[in-house]
Design a protein around this motif. Structure first.
Motif, short mmCIF file in Angstrom:
data_model
loop_
_atom_site.label_atom_id
_atom_site.label_comp_id
_atom_site.label_asym_id
_atom_site.label_seq_id
_atom_site.Cartn_x
_atom_site.Cartn_y
_atom_site.Cartn_z
N PHE B 187 2.78 -6.03 2.67
CA PHE B 187 2.04 -6.75 3.70
C PHE B 187 2.81 -6.72 5.01
O PHE B 187 2.27 -6.42 6.08
N TRP B 188 4.12 -6.98 4.90
CA TRP B 188 4.98 -6.94 6.09
C TRP B 188 4.97 -5.53 6.70
O TRP B 188 4.85 -5.36 7.90
N LEU B 189 5.07 -4.52 5.80
CA LEU B 189 5.13 -3.13 6.26
C LEU B 189 3.87 -2.75 7.05
O LEU B 189 3.94 -2.13 8.10
N THR B 190 2.71 -3.17 6.53
CA THR B 190 1.46 -2.72 7.17
C THR B 190 1.11 -3.54 8.40
O THR B 190 0.39 -3.06 9.27
N THR B 191 1.57 -4.78 8.48
CA THR B 191 1.12 -5.61 9.60
C THR B 191 2.19 -5.83 10.65
O THR B 191 1.88 -6.18 11.78
N ARG B 192 3.47 -5.66 10.31
CA ARG B 192 4.52 -6.06 11.25
C ARG B 192 5.41 -4.91 11.71
O ARG B 192 6.32 -5.13 12.49
N ILE B 195 5.82 1.70 11.44
CA ILE B 195 5.28 2.68 10.49
C ILE B 195 3.92 2.21 9.96
O ILE B 195 3.03 3.02 9.72
N GLY B 196 3.76 0.89 9.85
CA GLY B 196 2.47 0.35 9.42
C GLY B 196 1.37 0.73 10.39
O GLY B 196 0.29 1.18 9.99
N ARG B 197 1.67 0.59 11.68
CA ARG B 197 0.65 0.95 12.68
C ARG B 197 0.39 2.45 12.66
O ARG B 197 -0.74 2.90 12.81
N TYR B 198 1.46 3.23 12.42
CA TYR B 198 1.28 4.69 12.35
C TYR B 198 0.34 5.06 11.20
O TYR B 198 -0.49 5.95 11.30
N ILE B 199 0.51 4.35 10.06
CA ILE B 199 -0.32 4.65 8.88
C ILE B 199 -1.80 4.48 9.23
O ILE B 199 -2.63 5.36 8.95
N TYR B 200 -2.11 3.35 9.88
CA TYR B 200 -3.51 3.12 10.28
C TYR B 200 -3.97 4.17 11.29
O TYR B 200 -5.09 4.69 11.20
N ALA B 201 -3.08 4.51 12.22
CA ALA B 201 -3.45 5.46 13.27
C ALA B 201 -3.76 6.84 12.68
O ALA B 201 -4.76 7.47 13.05
N ILE B 202 -2.94 7.27 11.72
CA ILE B 202 -3.16 8.60 11.12
C ILE B 202 -4.49 8.64 10.38
O ILE B 202 -5.26 9.59 10.49
N ILE B 221 4.95 11.65 4.21
CA ILE B 221 5.91 11.80 3.10
C ILE B 221 6.44 10.43 2.68
O ILE B 221 6.52 10.11 1.49
N THR B 222 6.74 9.59 3.68
CA THR B 222 7.24 8.24 3.37
C THR B 222 6.26 7.50 2.47
O THR B 222 6.63 6.88 1.48
N VAL B 223 4.97 7.60 2.84
CA VAL B 223 3.94 6.89 2.09
C VAL B 223 3.88 7.37 0.63
O VAL B 223 3.80 6.57 -0.30
N TYR B 224 3.97 8.68 0.43
CA TYR B 224 3.90 9.20 -0.94
C TYR B 224 5.16 8.83 -1.73
O TYR B 224 5.09 8.58 -2.93
N VAL B 225 6.30 8.78 -1.04
CA VAL B 225 7.53 8.37 -1.72
C VAL B 225 7.40 6.91 -2.17
O VAL B 225 7.72 6.57 -3.32
N ILE B 275 -3.78 -4.51 2.50
CA ILE B 275 -3.09 -4.73 1.23
C ILE B 275 -3.70 -5.91 0.48
O ILE B 275 -3.97 -5.82 -0.73
N LEU B 276 -3.96 -7.01 1.19
CA LEU B 276 -4.47 -8.20 0.49
C LEU B 276 -5.83 -7.93 -0.14
O LEU B 276 -6.15 -8.47 -1.20
N GLY B 277 -6.65 -7.10 0.53
CA GLY B 277 -7.94 -6.72 -0.05
C GLY B 277 -7.72 -6.04 -1.40
O GLY B 277 -8.37 -6.37 -2.40
N THR B 278 -6.78 -5.10 -1.45
CA THR B 278 -6.48 -4.39 -2.69
C THR B 278 -6.02 -5.35 -3.78
O THR B 278 -6.41 -5.24 -4.94
N VAL B 279 -5.17 -6.31 -3.38
CA VAL B 279 -4.69 -7.29 -4.36
C VAL B 279 -5.89 -8.03 -4.95
O VAL B 279 -5.99 -8.19 -6.18
N LEU B 280 -6.82 -8.44 -4.08
CA LEU B 280 -8.02 -9.10 -4.59
C LEU B 280 -8.81 -8.17 -5.50
O LEU B 280 -9.32 -8.56 -6.54
N GLY B 281 -8.92 -6.90 -5.09
CA GLY B 281 -9.62 -5.90 -5.91
C GLY B 281 -9.00 -5.82 -7.30
O GLY B 281 -9.70 -5.83 -8.31
N ALA B 282 -7.66 -5.77 -7.35
CA ALA B 282 -6.97 -5.69 -8.63
C ALA B 282 -7.21 -6.95 -9.45
O ALA B 282 -7.41 -6.89 -10.67
N ILE B 283 -7.22 -8.11 -8.78
CA ILE B 283 -7.48 -9.36 -9.51
C ILE B 283 -8.90 -9.35 -10.07
O ILE B 283 -9.13 -9.73 -11.22
N ILE B 284 -9.87 -8.86 -9.27
CA ILE B 284 -11.26 -8.81 -9.75
C ILE B 284 -11.35 -7.96 -11.02
O ILE B 284 -11.94 -8.37 -12.02
#
Lengths: 316, 324
Positions: B187-192, B195-202, B221-225, B275-284
């Motif tokens: 959550f921290w990685l994607t919002t703060r 690299i999080g902003r780059y992920i969305y941008a790509i 590559i970072t994301v796949y690692v 990320i939080l959406g996915t967590v909810l998805g997994a809980i569902i």
């Protein structure tokens, strides 16, 4: 060189080599015979053991052998048969993916004069396979069912965990078990769920079942992997001493779990006996024997704490 | 960036409503559903899927996909179990290099990272579509698992190792702690972070991202690692829970994880989701699996029901995003 010509050479060359190779084989009597071992799935240790034992026995007789993995897929299996026929194998030791779906493949081999010996799993056809050496899952589970009734003193709540619901082994085991247990109205099945023969799934399914039915007395599992998974769930819930676990297969960890009193009983199948018999039949076939029993049932023996010292994994 | 944050918070709500409805229905149908024990069951069961799905979300956000997570999970679990139990034999001196618990776990994580790196490298260097590259890895890693285990499970790994999957700490199961930590970091990685902003941008527009000077290769590559390491975390948890590394562990886990990502509202075309959406998805998915067993629904019907729930979630998501 044009691409087309390259392709032509690529196709013709191996074919030509095969021709040479097969001529050679017929000329030289002392060329070792080749046996194809086609196994339904190598994703399960039980089948790995079956295949490797057959290969070992074939090697003892001095034959070359190769194990093919059908990945539980009848069409992959049929490709293996075609390849085995084309590349000149002399016999096929076969563990079918599907009782009906595999018949066509065995027929192809028969037409090519290649003997097929079925191991463990039946095909629903008469006179197609040279011989079928089968594990009698149904009767094995009838015996297990009788012991189950006796252990529970004819009354109680129990759970059944099935294997893959599209697999005929799942149902022959389940039916054998129920043919006995259903005669006793005091025994009530409170849940019947599938865990795909998978240890992890059985653990998760069992955890949920225990939430819904905290007061069960026993659980019958369609294979030993699931029995271990169910036991793990009972252990986590602190109910391992209250609930009796029954499995089927005779796998390594279950045999030692029976010794430790963790699991009540399992049906011991004999993959080694089946594999060795199949290899031996192939050997006798090469030696000229032509009359084999159409079906040769290999009995499934029940292993309990009383007789467990006579057994090791997958056999006596 | 403001608009981006807004869309994230709206998307978070949709799966939350679905989860709430599901829980209401299940608690009406079974009095055992809303119990503390059952809640821990569900949380423990979904923790593996959460770890994998968090990695999957990062990849999907870059408009990629990872089909190899299940196989990578199996291989990493097997490596950890194998090293822990047998070490590495050195034939020349006829001795073994033993591994401590921490060493074996680290080795498993490193293997996961390496496989993820290989995925990312093939995708960025040779321009192989992620679907194809990771499909290849699905087979490769499964084959390597079979080679490593010789097709047999590695069992009896000791109490200390079993603690990771079955133990409790401060009133919460360890796997739940692990997944919670993973969620917070992601959550921290994607919002703060940058690299999080780059992920969305790509994922939003790769060309524009490239023109604005983002090192696309490095981010991908970072994301796949990360996804590889998280699959390894999942693998170690599964192995520890069962006290056994199964050669066929993690079969079709990629499907559950893609389902969690999609139900959570992340777009498979990238750039949109959280990320939080996915967590909810997994809980569902976890609640659904648990509920269907609690109600003793026939195993035949369970698969049908699960499929329809996934479909329904995506249809609602589509309808809503059009309305916006």
């Amino acid at each position: 060189m044009t691409l087309q010509r390259l392709y032509r050479i690529l196709f013709v060359l191996p074919a030509f080599l095969c021709l040479l190779a097969s001529c050679k084989q017929k000329d030289k009597k002392n060329q070792p015979k080749k046996i194809a071992i086609i196994i339904s799935s190598l994703n399960n240790p039980w089948f790995v053991f079956l295949g490797e034992t057959a290969a070992k026995k074939a090697a003892e007789y001095g034959y070359e052998s190769k194990i093919f993995d059908s990945q539980n897929n009848t069409s992959t299996e049929s490709e293996h048969f075609e390849n085995a026929i084309v590349s000149g194998y002399d016999a096929i030791l076969f563990n079918a993916t599907d009782a009906d779906g595999s018949v066509a493949s065995v027929n192809k081999a028969k037409e090519a004069d290649i003997p097929v010996f079925c191991m463990d799993r039946e095909i629903n056809a008469v006179g197609v396979a040279t011989s079928q050496i089968l594990s009698d899952s149904y009767s094995g589970c009838v015996n297990l069912g009788k012991y189950f009734v006796q252990q529970l003193d004819k009354k109680g709540k129990y759970v059944e965990i099935l294997g893959i619901v599209g697999d005929n082994n799942t149902w022959s085991r389940s039916k054998g078990f129920h043919s006995v247990v259903d005669l006793y109205p005091g025994l009530k099945m409170v849940a019947q769920q599938s865990a795909d023969f998978d240890r992890n799934k059985a653990l998760e399914v069992m955890e949920s079942i225990l939430s819904a039915n905290p007061d069960i007395d026993a659980v019958f599992c369609g294979n030993d992997g699931m029995a271990m998974g169910a036991y793990q769930a009972l252990l986590a819930a602190g109910k391992q001493n209250k609930v009796k676990v029954f499995g089927f297969d005779g796998a390594d960890d279950v045999v030692s779990a029976i010794k430790d009193g963790k699991i009540t009983a399992t049906g011991m199948q004999y993959p080694a006996l089946m594999a060795n018999t199949a290899a031996q039949f192939a050997h006798e076939y090469f030696g000229g024997r032509k009359n084999f029993p159409e079906k040769m049932p290999v009995s499934v023996e029940m292993v309990t704490r009383k007789n467990v010292d006579n057994y090791v994994a997958y056999g006596q | 960036m403001k608009t981006l944050n807004n869309t994230i918070s709206v998307e978070k709500l949709r799966p939350l409503i679905a989860l709430f409805l599901l829980c209401v229905v299940l608690s009406l149908l079974s009095d055992k559903f809303l119990t503390v024990n059952n809640a821990w069951n569900v949380m423990r069961q979904i923790s593996v899927n959460i770890c994998i799905s968090v990695g999957m979300t990062l990849i999907v956000l870059t408009s990629g996909i990872d089909l190899s997570v299940g196989s990578v999970l199996a291989l990493c679990g097997a490596v950890t179990a194998g090293l822990l139990k047998n070490g590495i034999p050195i034939e020349a001196t006829n001795t073994y290099v033993g591994f401590t618990l921490l060493g074996a776990i680290l080795a498993g994580l490193v293997v996961g990272g390496l496989l993820g790196f290989f995925n990312g490298w093939v995708i960025t260097k040779f321009k192989v579509p992620p679907f194809v590259a990771t499909l290849a890895m699905l087979t490769i890693a499964r084959g390597l698992t079979m080679l490593f285990t010789k097709g047999f499970p590695i069992s009896g790994l000791g109490k200390e190792f079993a603690f990771i999957g079955t133990g409790w700490f401060w009133g919460m199961p360890i796997p739940v702690w692990i997944s919670l930590i993973v969620i917070i970091i992601a959550f921290w990685l994607t919002t703060r972070t940058k690299i999080g902003r780059y992920i969305y941008a790509i994922g939003g527009n790769e060309k524009a991202a490239k023109l604005s000077g983002i090192n696309i290769k490095k981010v991908k590559i970072t994301v796949y690692v990360i996804a590889g390491v998280l699959a390894a975390v999942g693998g170690i948890m599964v192995t520890s829970r069962l006290d056994s590394a199964q050669p066929n562990a993690g079969m079709s886990f990629e499907l559950d994880s893609i389902a969690a990502v999609v139900i959570g509202g992340t777009s498979l075309s990238g750039g949109r989701g959280a990320i939080l959406g996915t967590v909810l998805g997994a809980i569902i998915i976890g609640v659904l699996n648990n509920g269907l067993v609690l109600l003793n629904v026939s195993p035949f019907w369970q698969q049908v029901v699960k499929g329809f729930v996934i479909l329904l979630a995506v249809i609602i998501d589509k309808a809503n995003s059009k309305a916006e």
